[in-house]
Design an enzyme around this catalytic site. Sequence first.
Site: not given
Length: 126
Positions: A44, A46, A68
Site C-alpha cells: 500500500k 499514498h 477517494r
Amino acid sequence: EGDMSRCLRIPTFNRAPFLELNPLPPFPSGLQLLQSMPSPRLVKTHFPVHLVPQSFWDNDCKVVYVARNGKDNMVSYFHFQRMNQKLPEPGTWDEYFTASLNGQVSWGSWFDHVTGWWKAKEKRNI
C-alpha cells in the site's frame, strides 16, 4: 491458498505494509517489512505516481489505484490534521478548503495525484 487463519493471526499492516511507513525503532519500516516478505506481495502507498520506486516499474508490478472522492478526501484529512499534533494546524474549514483546492497542503494537490496516476495507466501496468 485461501488460508483464512493467517488473516486472523497477522495484522493488516503486516500483511500489506505501507511503503512509506517509517516508525521509530523497534518497529520495522514498510520497506523492511516488504523486503522480508516472499513474492508476490501486496503493497500500500499514498505516494503520487512519480514517487513510486523505479523498481516497481522495472519488475512490471501490477498496480491497483484506488482514488477517494475528492470531497471525502478533503473532509477526512481536515479532521485527521486537526487531531494529529505532528501536523500543522489546518485553520478554519474555509481556509483549509481553499488551501486544499490550491494544492497548498502537506501532500500536495489531490487533482495532481489522481491525474498523475490516470496518465500513467497508458504506460504502466495499472
